[in-house]
Motif scaffolding. Structure first.
Motif, mmCIF file in Angstrom:
data_model
loop_
_atom_site.group_PDB
_atom_site.id
_atom_site.type_symbol
_atom_site.label_atom_id
_atom_site.label_comp_id
_atom_site.label_asym_id
_atom_site.label_seq_id
_atom_site.Cartn_x
_atom_site.Cartn_y
_atom_site.Cartn_z
ATOM 1 N N TYR A 208 0.086 34.957 -38.758
ATOM 2 C CA TYR A 208 0.330 36.120 -37.904
ATOM 3 C C TYR A 208 1.292 37.071 -38.605
ATOM 4 O O TYR A 208 2.452 36.724 -38.880
ATOM 5 C CB TYR A 208 0.917 35.658 -36.564
ATOM 6 C CG TYR A 208 1.004 36.752 -35.538
ATOM 7 C CD1 TYR A 208 -0.103 37.120 -34.789
ATOM 8 C CD2 TYR A 208 2.207 37.423 -35.318
ATOM 9 C CE1 TYR A 208 -0.020 38.130 -33.850
ATOM 10 C CE2 TYR A 208 2.293 38.430 -34.375
ATOM 11 C CZ TYR A 208 1.174 38.778 -33.645
ATOM 12 O OH TYR A 208 1.258 39.779 -32.717
ATOM 13 N N PRO B 212 3.409 36.527 -30.078
ATOM 14 C CA PRO B 212 3.783 36.480 -28.666
ATOM 15 C C PRO B 212 4.078 35.058 -28.222
ATOM 16 O O PRO B 212 3.503 34.099 -28.748
ATOM 17 C CB PRO B 212 2.539 37.039 -27.958
ATOM 18 C CG PRO B 212 1.884 37.888 -28.986
ATOM 19 C CD PRO B 212 2.136 37.200 -30.293
ATOM 20 N N THR C 197 -3.965 39.208 -23.127
ATOM 21 C CA THR C 197 -3.335 37.982 -22.621
ATOM 22 C C THR C 197 -3.165 36.982 -23.745
ATOM 23 O O THR C 197 -3.881 37.013 -24.758
ATOM 24 C CB THR C 197 -4.190 37.339 -21.510
ATOM 25 O OG1 THR C 197 -5.403 36.821 -22.084
ATOM 26 C CG2 THR C 197 -4.533 38.346 -20.414
ATOM 27 N N VAL C 198 -2.216 36.054 -23.554
ATOM 28 C CA VAL C 198 -1.990 35.032 -24.566
ATOM 29 C C VAL C 198 -3.194 34.098 -24.658
ATOM 30 O O VAL C 198 -3.481 33.552 -25.733
ATOM 31 C CB VAL C 198 -0.702 34.235 -24.268
ATOM 32 C CG1 VAL C 198 0.511 35.094 -24.497
ATOM 33 C CG2 VAL C 198 -0.704 33.671 -22.854
ATOM 34 N N LEU D 59 -1.112 43.242 -25.672
ATOM 35 C CA LEU D 59 -0.284 42.035 -25.796
ATOM 36 C C LEU D 59 0.502 42.056 -27.100
ATOM 37 O O LEU D 59 1.682 41.681 -27.133
ATOM 38 C CB LEU D 59 -1.165 40.777 -25.744
ATOM 39 C CG LEU D 59 -0.425 39.453 -25.998
ATOM 40 C CD1 LEU D 59 0.485 39.116 -24.821
ATOM 41 C CD2 LEU D 59 -1.406 38.325 -26.269
ATOM 42 N N LEU D 60 -0.134 42.484 -28.170
ATOM 43 C CA LEU D 60 0.513 42.489 -29.479
ATOM 44 C C LEU D 60 1.431 43.694 -29.623
ATOM 45 O O LEU D 60 2.551 43.564 -30.119
ATOM 46 C CB LEU D 60 -0.549 42.497 -30.577
ATOM 47 C CG LEU D 60 -1.666 41.447 -30.440
ATOM 48 C CD1 LEU D 60 -2.594 41.514 -31.643
ATOM 49 C CD2 LEU D 60 -1.073 40.052 -30.290
ATOM 50 N N SER D 61 0.962 44.856 -29.229
ATOM 51 C CA SER D 61 1.797 46.052 -29.227
ATOM 52 C C SER D 61 1.017 47.206 -28.623
ATOM 53 O O SER D 61 -0.156 47.388 -28.916
ATOM 54 C CB SER D 61 2.231 46.434 -30.651
ATOM 55 O OG SER D 61 2.956 47.662 -30.631
ATOM 56 N N GLN E 229 6.931 38.247 -35.149
ATOM 57 C CA GLN E 229 6.846 37.039 -34.338
ATOM 58 C C GLN E 229 5.643 37.131 -33.415
ATOM 59 O O GLN E 229 5.412 38.163 -32.787
ATOM 60 C CB GLN E 229 8.118 36.850 -33.509
ATOM 61 C CG GLN E 229 9.375 36.622 -34.363
ATOM 62 C CD GLN E 229 10.598 36.414 -33.504
ATOM 63 O OE1 GLN E 229 10.585 36.681 -32.311
ATOM 64 N NE2 GLN E 229 11.666 35.917 -34.117
#
Length: 387
Positions: free
Chosen positions: A146, A376, A336-337, A355-357, A374
């Motif tokens: 990631y 999520p 969503t995660v 979710l990421l940005s 980092q």
């Protein structure tokens, strides 16, 4: 031959006393005289539309013509034939705006809407040159490992009186009015300039790329390749850091006119991505021959993974297709995660989404570049649960 076939179908579909004429290009006019009511006019228009949509064969190739029909009536107090044709034309464009293959009846509110549209068009032309437009940048992340891998540049227009104008509105307006080439040129220049500034301030970020959306009109512009080359040279960036995104349907709809531009840009080293992949008609036969570097899975499939198992299989199929053809696969619309964990477990290469940005203003990006990336929270735990 197709125009002749259309003319024959129109002539066969009207009454003996009615008049059918070709105005020019692919536009025809039908004069119904006399006609009893608006309902009778609309019924005739629908019958003609149905007749035009029937498949015809020309030189062994099956074609399915489509049409949009605008209708106006003489009892509106017209003084000249030009006024009648003008309002029928407005109704026809209203039919196109409603989704094409439709019939629309003229009403006087169309004049007001057209006047408003023309006013907004003029304001957009000025906005491109007067600094009302800006860009935001949505980060793209490699999913395994990631890490930040690039940005997608997104145009925004804040009108001094109307406030924010939706991109769906002003980009479509730019395409219709012929301003899209100027808009795209401005976006490419701003995005490349910004990436050059970030790379200069953070030399370790040399692998990052910038994605910019282009339209079918852009691909038909023979000057696009030289403009892009000039922009990259002016800002001192290699062509490989620029990825141009175009939707699947737009690319396939303009393939013949796009091939030369695609080849010229590819020769420079520019990369290409098919946006909203899976929502247009199939272009699988061309994927192995066109200079496409990545497939961008439409966000509707990503968001629907938790609701319908078939969406998971669609994402998996696109990923397998990309792998077999050597194309990178990007998933957009990650919110969503659970979605992120599923995509990571599948092996999707790159992702983007709220979710990421969310999209960032240029001034917000340096803080992102200066921090360790980092993932999520909770993704690691969820990964263990995904088969």
């Amino acid at each position: 031959q197709m125009l002749q076939a259309v003319a024959r179908r129109l002539s066969a579909g009207v009454r003996p006393g009615d008049l059918v004429a070709r105005l020019g290009g692919d536009e025809f006019a039908v004069l119904l005289d006399p006609i009893d009511s608006a309902e009778a006019s609309l019924a005739m228009a629908r019958r003609l539309l149905h007749a035009l949509q029937q498949t015809l064969v020309i030189n062994g190739t099956e074609l399915q013509p489509g049409a949009s029909i605008g209708v106006t009536l003489s009892d509106l107090g017209y003084r000249t034939t030009d006024e009648i044709l003008r309002d029928a034309d407005l109704a026809m464009y209203a039919a196109k705006a409603g989704g094409r293959h439709r019939v629309a009846l003229f009403d006087h509110s169309m004049h007001a809407r057209m006047a408003e549209k023309l006013k907004l068009e003029g304001e957009l032309r000025r906005a491109i040159g007067e600094g009302q437009l800006s860009l935001v940048y949505q980060p793209l992340y490699d999913l395994e490992p990631y890490r930040l891998s690039g940005f997608e540049a997104l145009a925004r227009w804040t009108h001094p009186e109307r406030g924010p104008i939706s991109p769906a509105v002003f980009i479509a307006l730019a395409e219709e009015s012929g301003h899209i080439e100027a808009l795209t040129h401005w976006v490419v220049d701003q995005a490349v300039s910004q990436l050059a500034a970030w790379r200069s301030a953070h030399p370790a970020l040399g692998a990052m790329d910038m994605h910019v959306n282009i339209s079918g009109r852009d691909l038909a512009n023979p000057a696009l390749a030289s403009q892009v080359q000039s922009t990259l040279q002016r800002h001192g960036l290699p062509a490989r850091v620029l990825t141009l995104e175009i939707t699947e349907t737009t690319l396939m709809g303009r393939l013949e006119t796009a091939l030369g531009t695609l080849a010229a840009l590819r020769q420079l080293g520019v990369r290409f991505s098919i946006d909203d992949f899976g929502t247009g008609y199939s272009s699988l036969a061309y994927l192995s021959t066109l200079p496409i570097d990545s497939l961008k899975i439409d966000g509707s499939f990503v968001r629907g993974m938790s609701e319908a198992p078939q969406n998971v299989e669609i994402v998996r199929a696109v990923l397998n297709l990309g792998r077999s053809l050597g194309k990178k696969v990007i998933a957009e619309g990650i919110e969503t995660v659970e979605q992120l964990a599923t995509l990571q477990a599948m092996g999707v290469h790159v992702g983007q989404g709220y979710l990421l940005s969310r999209p960032l203003r240029a001034a917000q990006v340096p803080a992102l570049l200066g921090e360790p990336v980092q993932a999520p929270p909770q993704v690691g735990a969820l990964l263990q649960q995904v088969p």
